[in-house]
Design an enzyme around this catalytic site. Structure first.
Site, PDB file in Angstrom:
ATOM      1  N   ASP A 101       0.860  -1.169   0.000  1.00  0.00           N
ATOM      2  CA  ASP A 101       0.000   0.000   0.000  1.00  0.00           C
ATOM      3  C   ASP A 101       0.901   1.225   0.000  1.00  0.00           C
ATOM      4  O   ASP A 101       1.830   1.308   0.806  1.00  0.00           O
ATOM      5  CB  ASP A 101      -0.872  -0.003   1.264  1.00  0.00           C
ATOM      6  N   ASP A 202      -3.151   4.491  -2.399  1.00  0.00           N
ATOM      7  CA  ASP A 202      -4.231   4.986  -1.552  1.00  0.00           C
ATOM      8  C   ASP A 202      -4.689   6.386  -1.962  1.00  0.00           C
ATOM      9  O   ASP A 202      -3.852   7.287  -2.118  1.00  0.00           O
ATOM     10  CB  ASP A 202      -3.691   5.026  -0.111  1.00  0.00           C
ATOM     11  N   HIS A 329     -11.041  -3.535   3.549  1.00  0.00           N
ATOM     12  CA  HIS A 329     -11.039  -3.059   4.938  1.00  0.00           C
ATOM     13  C   HIS A 329     -11.874  -1.799   5.141  1.00  0.00           C
ATOM     14  O   HIS A 329     -11.933  -1.289   6.243  1.00  0.00           O
ATOM     15  CB  HIS A 329      -9.588  -2.787   5.352  1.00  0.00           C
ATOM     16  N   ASP A 330     -12.487  -1.282   4.079  1.00  0.00           N
ATOM     17  CA  ASP A 330     -13.249  -0.033   4.180  1.00  0.00           C
ATOM     18  C   ASP A 330     -14.765  -0.215   4.124  1.00  0.00           C
ATOM     19  O   ASP A 330     -15.496   0.780   4.087  1.00  0.00           O
ATOM     20  CB  ASP A 330     -12.836   0.933   3.054  1.00  0.00           C
TER      21      ASP A 330
HETATM   22  C1  GLC Z   1      -8.195   4.925   1.869  1.00  0.00           C
HETATM   23  C2  GLC Z   1      -8.004   3.710   2.746  1.00  0.00           C
HETATM   24  C3  GLC Z   1      -8.666   3.962   4.050  1.00  0.00           C
HETATM   25  C4  GLC Z   1      -8.006   5.150   4.697  1.00  0.00           C
HETATM   26  C5  GLC Z   1      -8.049   6.376   3.790  1.00  0.00           C
HETATM   27  C6  GLC Z   1      -7.100   7.438   4.253  1.00  0.00           C
HETATM   28  O1  GLC Z   1      -9.508   5.127   1.529  1.00  0.00           O
HETATM   29  O2  GLC Z   1      -8.456   2.566   2.103  1.00  0.00           O
HETATM   30  O3  GLC Z   1      -8.626   2.853   4.891  1.00  0.00           O
HETATM   31  O4  GLC Z   1      -8.635   5.450   5.906  1.00  0.00           O
HETATM   32  O5  GLC Z   1      -7.648   6.053   2.484  1.00  0.00           O
HETATM   33  O6  GLC Z   1      -5.777   7.019   4.073  1.00  0.00           O
END
Ligand code: GLC
Length: 556
Positions: A101, A202, A329-330
């Site tokens: 990531d 990301d 995970h979101d």
């Molecule tokens: C992305 C990630 C998420 C995170 C956000 C800020 O959407 O998947 O989990 O909180 O970015 O980095």
């Protein structure tokens, strides 16, 4: 028919590991790299040929790793750089690629760069971030953060504010500063030189902010997002990353793009010299039971979901490549959302075939392959995520008391999908010998990897078969997609065609029975049934009456 361009990353099935909850080797209740290492054979047996690691870097955990304090090291809670190298090598030995990531829209406020930037305007790192003077004792503009109130945090010593479009502890990097872009490229090289095979980038589409940081549209809530969701220099910066780094390695990048549409994505992912990204994660098919955010629920609309999938399938055909997912995970677990807890196994299998057999690279989120469901928390203090806390403040204003809020959050918060992976029926689901950092889902005695291994009808075995099929059959990878019966609010039916091979995928999203008749030109009795989730697969009048959440895939 022109052929879709072939590439190795298009033939992957990727497994996402959210490290904190995957497997704990040392009993501190937190997943770690040695735990991951111990499960590499499990992943190999599952058949996946790539792993995406959610952030493994040192972090104060304001956003569980998406707030990075050091881009070139490993969170000590997870292990060391040597442990990572061992996992990387172990994955490669087993034929699995590894992607990291890359979170460069922001850092943690505990990153050295930010600490230096606090030293004042003369410090070379000051301009790594957006430091601005306020206006009449107010922040520089009216932007709101996605995670916590306003998007600006005041610093008394500097008498200035810094920008954070996510949490306060996630200051945005100023990508307009060429030094910051050099840093990003160096970070990429660091991991690529070590041997990783690419990145999941990301919120990468947020990295360029509108010049002058103008006020956002003021009603109903000024987020300012229109000034950075596709900023003026986005193309330029992505091109720079591509040409200076990505193109020099045999690697691929999958970007995350909030509010992404096909027309927004296509210029970046279209094959050819101007391609800057290989795939794009969008959110459109994840909005079939909610509005704008998972937190505003509406009844599930199959037509909306199908419309989103089909749009991406059609528009990208022979141009760009799809990234396919139904969990990460979101978002809450998919069985809770688009499937059924009463038909967990049946709907889990149906959903798996439904998305994995489309054209694109499928991503599987840890636990999805055994049909894990949302963890059920009973008290507010059991929640851990900054987004939940922010929404608690908002929902309080709407009159939600704690009980009502907890009930709602159990359905909609992203952390419902972050409970530890359920490995067996022993204490703590075999995730840890210590006290797990987060609650374990109540159903772990029944839903766990060991039980699934021993049950030939489990979701896990279904995934294994599906992954193998997807990897080995070009029609499932490159075949042309066409949807049938788009107006049905019960069935999702599509075909994939490559040369003289055809797949017909039939998915019911209903508990009650629905009549299915094969589309014109199909004779079901001539097809080979390759995936199904019931034993009785009679064909009547070139069709059948569906059982709850039935799936059948025929090959011709
Ligand atoms: C992305 C990630 C998420 C995170 C956000 C800020 O959407 O998947 O989990 O909180 O970015 O980095």
């Amino acid at each position: 028919m022109s052929e879709v361009k072939k590439d190795w990353y298009k033939e992957l099935v990727v497994y996402q590991i959210w490290p904190r909850s995957f497997c704990d080797s040392d009993g501190d209740g937190i997943g770690d790299l040695k735990g991951i290492y111990s499960k590499l054979d499990y992943l190999k047996d599952l058949g996946v040929n790539a792993i995406w690691f959610s952030p493994l870097y040192p972090t104060p955990n304001a956003d569980y790793g998406y707030d990075i304090a050091d881009y070139r090291n490993i969170n000590p809670e997870y292990g060391t750089l040597d442990d990572f190298k061992m996992v990387l090598e172990g994955a490669h030995e087993r034929g699995m690629k590894v992607i990291m990531d890359l979170v460069v829209n922001h850092t943690s406020d505990e990153h050295e760069w930010f600490k230096e930037s606090l030293k004042g305007e003369d410090n070379p790192y000051h301009d790594y971030y957006f430091w601005r003077k306020g206006k009449d004792k107010k922040p520089p503009n009216n932007w709101l953060s996605t995670f916590e109130g306003g998007a600006w945090e005041y610093n008394e010593d500097l008498d200035k504010y810094y920008l954070h479009v996510f949490a306060k502890k996630q200051p945005d990097l100023n990508m307009d500063n060429p030094k910051v872009r050099e840093e990003v490229k160096d970070i990429m090289r660091f991991w690529l030189d070590m041997g990783v095979d690419g990145f999941r980038e990301d919120v990468i589409t947020f990295i360029s902010k509108a010049e002058g940081l103008p006020n956002g549209f003021p009603l109903p809530a000024a987020t300012g997002i229109e000034h950075y969701k596709k900023g003026p220099h986005l193309d330029e910066y992505l091109k720079e990353f591509r040409e200076d780094v990505i193109d020099k390695y045999d690697c691929f990048v999958v970007a995350e793009g909030p509010m992404m549409t096909t027309s927004f994505a296509l210029p970046y992912i279209t094959e050819g010299p101007n391609k800057t990204l290989d795939m794009m994660f969008h959110f459109q098919h994840m909005e079939a039971d909610c509005m704008v955010t998972d937190w505003v629920k509406v009844p599930f609309s199959l037509k909306k979901m199908k419309g989103a999938f089909s749009k991406w399938q059609y528009k990208l055909h022979n141009k760009g490549w799809n990234a396919l997912y139904i969990e990460n995970h979101d978002h809450p677990r998919i069985i809770n959302r688009y499937g059924s807890l009463d038909y967990r196994v049946e709907s889990g299998k149906m959903l798996a075939a439904m998305y994995m057999l489309q054209c694109g690279t499928p991503f599987i989120y840890q636990g999805q392959e055994i049909g894990m469901t949302n963890v059920n928390l009973t008290r507010l203090d059991e929640f851990k995520d900054v987004l939940t806390f922010n929404n608690h403040n908002l929902f309080k204003k709407l009159g939600y008391n704690e009980e009502k809020f907890v009930n709602h959050a159990n359905k909609v918060s992203r952390e419902t999908a972050r409970s530890p992976v359920q490995w067996n029926a022993e204490e703590n689901a075999g995730f840890t010998t210590g006290k797990p950092w987060f609650n374990i889902c109540d159903n772990y005695k029944e839903v766990n990897v060991e039980a699934a291994e021993n049950d030939p009808d489990s979701i896990l075995h279904f995934y294994r078969k599906l992954i193998k099929f997807k990897k080995e059959n070009k029609v499932a990878i490159y075949g042309k997609y066409k949807e049938y019966y788009p107006n049905s609010s019960s069935l999702y039916v599509y075909e994939r065609v490559l040369n003289n091979e055809k797949l017909l995928v039939i998915c019911s999203f209903k508990e009650n029975s629905v009549k299915f008749k094969a589309p014109a030109g199909y004779d079901l009795s001539k097809g080979e049934l390759i995936f199904n989730n019931y034993n009785d697969n009679k064909i009547v009048n070139n069709g059948f009456v569906t059982k709850p959440y039935e799936v059948r895939v025929y090959k011709f």
